[in-house]
Design an enzyme around this catalytic site. Structure first.
Site, PDB file in Angstrom:
ATOM      1  N   THR A  96      -4.858  58.401  45.268  1.00 16.56           N
ATOM      2  CA  THR A  96      -4.739  57.043  44.961  1.00 16.56           C
ATOM      3  C   THR A  96      -4.204  56.354  46.145  1.00 16.56           C
ATOM      4  O   THR A  96      -3.103  56.383  46.209  1.00 16.56           O
ATOM      5  CB  THR A  96      -4.266  56.640  43.563  1.00 16.56           C
ATOM      6  OG1 THR A  96      -4.674  57.643  42.522  1.00 16.56           O
ATOM      7  CG2 THR A  96      -4.369  55.113  42.995  1.00 16.56           C
ATOM      8  N   LYS A 169      -9.847  52.146  40.652  1.00 18.10           N
ATOM      9  CA  LYS A 169      -8.657  53.065  40.091  1.00 18.10           C
ATOM     10  C   LYS A 169      -7.583  52.130  40.121  1.00 18.10           C
ATOM     11  O   LYS A 169      -6.555  52.104  39.132  1.00 18.10           O
ATOM     12  CB  LYS A 169      -8.525  54.053  41.234  1.00 18.10           C
ATOM     13  CG  LYS A 169      -7.443  54.759  40.957  1.00 18.10           C
ATOM     14  CD  LYS A 169      -7.353  55.740  39.858  1.00 18.10           C
ATOM     15  CE  LYS A 169      -6.047  56.430  39.700  1.00 18.10           C
ATOM     16  NZ  LYS A 169      -6.061  57.009  38.263  1.00 18.10           N
TER      17      LYS A 169
HETATM   18  N1  LIG Z   1      -0.333  63.400  38.240  1.00 15.44           N
HETATM   19  C1  LIG Z   1      -1.444  62.386  37.698  1.00 15.44           C
HETATM   20  O1  LIG Z   1      -1.622  62.451  36.429  1.00 15.44           O
HETATM   21  C2  LIG Z   1      -2.721  61.562  38.590  1.00 15.44           C
HETATM   22  C3  LIG Z   1      -3.568  61.095  37.792  1.00 15.44           C
HETATM   23  C4  LIG Z   1      -4.478  60.553  38.611  1.00 15.44           C
HETATM   24  C5  LIG Z   1      -4.457  60.409  40.108  1.00 15.44           C
HETATM   25  N2  LIG Z   1      -3.098  60.934  40.828  1.00 15.44           N
HETATM   26  C6  LIG Z   1      -2.926  60.633  42.184  1.00 15.44           C
HETATM   27  O2  LIG Z   1      -3.341  61.786  42.802  1.00 15.44           O
HETATM   28  C7  LIG Z   1      -2.610  62.154  43.900  1.00 15.44           C
HETATM   29  C8  LIG Z   1      -1.695  63.402  43.859  1.00 15.44           C
HETATM   30  O3  LIG Z   1      -1.175  63.319  42.787  1.00 15.44           O
HETATM   31  P1  LIG Z   1      -0.114  64.560  42.279  1.00 15.44           P
HETATM   32  O4  LIG Z   1       0.202  64.367  40.832  1.00 15.44           O
HETATM   33  O5  LIG Z   1      -0.959  65.783  42.539  1.00 15.44           O
HETATM   34  O6  LIG Z   1       1.177  64.353  43.075  1.00 15.44           O
HETATM   35  P2  LIG Z   1       2.214  65.563  43.431  1.00 15.44           P
HETATM   36  O7  LIG Z   1       2.166  66.609  42.659  1.00 15.44           O
HETATM   37  O8  LIG Z   1       3.572  64.730  43.927  1.00 15.44           O
HETATM   38  O9  LIG Z   1       1.432  66.037  44.933  1.00 15.44           O
HETATM   39  C9  LIG Z   1       1.358  65.203  46.107  1.00 15.44           C
HETATM   40  C10 LIG Z   1       0.959  66.197  47.216  1.00 15.44           C
HETATM   41  O10 LIG Z   1       0.701  65.449  48.470  1.00 15.44           O
HETATM   42  C11 LIG Z   1       1.860  66.206  49.383  1.00 15.44           C
HETATM   43  N3  LIG Z   1       2.632  65.334  50.201  1.00 15.44           N
HETATM   44  C12 LIG Z   1       3.189  64.099  49.941  1.00 15.44           C
HETATM   45  N4  LIG Z   1       3.836  63.546  51.091  1.00 15.44           N
HETATM   46  C13 LIG Z   1       3.254  64.352  52.118  1.00 15.44           C
HETATM   47  C14 LIG Z   1       3.365  64.094  53.681  1.00 15.44           C
HETATM   48  N5  LIG Z   1       3.992  63.213  54.162  1.00 15.44           N
HETATM   49  N6  LIG Z   1       2.503  65.183  54.363  1.00 15.44           N
HETATM   50  C15 LIG Z   1       2.028  65.998  53.754  1.00 15.44           C
HETATM   51  N7  LIG Z   1       1.748  66.298  52.490  1.00 15.44           N
HETATM   52  C16 LIG Z   1       2.608  65.478  51.697  1.00 15.44           C
HETATM   53  C17 LIG Z   1       2.673  66.975  48.409  1.00 15.44           C
HETATM   54  O11 LIG Z   1       3.161  68.062  49.344  1.00 15.44           O
HETATM   55  P3  LIG Z   1       4.472  68.794  49.126  1.00 15.44           P
HETATM   56  O12 LIG Z   1       4.224  69.861  47.724  1.00 15.44           O
HETATM   57  O13 LIG Z   1       5.016  69.370  50.099  1.00 15.44           O
HETATM   58  O14 LIG Z   1       5.387  67.650  48.534  1.00 15.44           O
HETATM   59  C18 LIG Z   1       1.609  67.243  47.563  1.00 15.44           C
HETATM   60  O15 LIG Z   1       0.828  68.419  47.868  1.00 15.44           O
HETATM   61  C19 LIG Z   1      -1.580  60.745  44.143  1.00 15.44           C
HETATM   62  O16 LIG Z   1      -2.415  59.933  44.939  1.00 15.44           O
HETATM   63  C20 LIG Z   1      -1.541  60.237  42.639  1.00 15.44           C
HETATM   64  O17 LIG Z   1      -1.420  59.026  42.407  1.00 15.44           O
HETATM   65  C21 LIG Z   1      -2.379  61.817  40.007  1.00 15.44           C
END
Ligand SMILES: NC(=O)c1ccc[n+]([C@@H]2O[C@H](COP(=O)([O-])OP(=O)(O)OC[C@H]3O[C@@H](n4cnc5c(N)ncnc54)[C@H](OP(=O)(O)O)[C@@H]3O)[C@@H](O)[C@H]2O)c1
Length: 268
Positions: A96, A169
């Site tokens: 997102t 979104k």
């Molecule tokens: N969780 C939900 O319910 C949900 C629902 C809908 C949409 N989303 C969206 O989907 C996306 C991912 O969400 P998530 O829940 O999977 O988040 P998450 O578990 O925090 O994963 C984030 C990912 O981004 C990586 N990352 C962050 N900063 C980075 C950087 N500077 N360079 C390289 N990699 C980086 C992290 O790597 P590391 O592992 O090394 O930190 C991890 O692989 C977000 O945009 C979120 O808003 C999430």
């Protein structure tokens, strides 16, 4: 079956990878923190040493990263994927990041890469069950090309031109965040007048905050407050000076939450 690279194996990227492996695709994974992709490697994914190495032979590349800075770094930083994408590769951007960042991405990517704007609705539980809604937008031919892969993750909702998925979104997450903040106040009233919380939440389930009440009691979802805060602030940036007192108040509620890594339901 396709060769797919998934960049970002966090909470959402991990079950997305598992669904793609289960559908029979060859999946390469890259994650900044290597340990977070270990279980996927044991499940059959190939671990790549860099984003560029992950995408070098991919037909489809999926990014599931925290925010626009992460997407920028992974695509255009050192070892970044963009320079290694083959002509004709489909880049499905699921993080997102809002429509402006998608437009910037489209401007910077090589012309022969097919970008699909594809943020998702649903959390970890929906991703595990293949019940995400993918808000797919972009050139219809690119969306057609990505659709068979995306169908393994849930329902593909076609939203229109590039950026339209990311715009929708932000609309949906504004509704989610403001409803959760409203539910928080509503439950505070329940506490104040002596109505048991579980009684209140069950009764609220059929009212105007029904969706929020269901989300507040969900067990398999994990959408950290920090990510919800990122989304409401993206929406507020688009609102500019326009009045939106409820959304602004909800953003303040999120930023005041002591544990930014906790699921959004902690508000209630
Ligand atoms: N969780 C939900 O319910 C949900 C629902 C809908 C949409 N989303 C969206 O989907 C996306 C991912 O969400 P998530 O829940 O999977 O988040 P998450 O578990 O925090 O994963 C984030 C990912 O981004 C990586 N990352 C962050 N900063 C980075 C950087 N500077 N360079 C390289 N990699 C980086 C992290 O790597 P590391 O592992 O090394 O930190 C991890 O692989 C977000 O945009 C979120 O808003 C999430």
């Amino acid at each position: 079956m396709e060769t797919i690279a998934v960049l970002g194996t966090g909470r959402l990227g991990t079950p997305i990878c598992r669904r793609l492996l289960a559908a029979g695709h060859q999946v390469a994974v890259w994650n900044r923190t290597t340990s977070r992709s270990e279980r996927l490697v044991r499940a059959g994914a190939r671990r790549a040493a860099s984003p560029a190495a992950a995408v070098a032979d991919a037909d489809t590349v999926i990014t599931v990263l925290s925010n626009a800075i992460a997407v920028d770094t992974v695509l255009f930083g050192p070892g970044g994927a963009a320079a290694a994408l083959r002509p004709g590769t489909c880049l499905v951007q699921m993080s997102t990041i809002g429509p402006d960042a998608v437009a910037e991405l489209a401007r910077r990517l090589p012309a022969e890469v097919h970008l699909v704007d594809a943020p998702v609705v649903g959390s970890v539980d929906a991703a595990q069950a293949g019940r995400l809604t993918v808000l797919a937008a972009g050139d219809p031919a690119a969306v057609d090309r990505a659709a068979p892969v995306l169908q393994a993750l849930g329902t593909v909702r076609r939203c229109g031109a590039l950026g339209a998925g990311s715009a929708l979104k932000l609309v949906l997450n504004t509704a989610l965040v403001t409803a959760m903040a409203a539910l928080r106040d509503t439950v505070a009233v329940a506490d104040a007048v002596g109505v048991d919380r579980s009684v209140a939440l069950a009764a609220l389930g059929t009212g105007p905050l029904g969706g929020a009440a269901k989300r507040a009691t969900a067990t398999g979802a994990w959408f950290p407050i920090a990510l919800a805060s990122k989304d409401i602030n993206l929406a507020l940036r688009h609102l500019g000076d326009r009045p939106a007192p409820v959304a602004r108040a909800a953003a303040r509620v999120l930023s005041a939450a002591p544990d930014q890594n906790a699921d959004l339901s902690v508000l209630v």
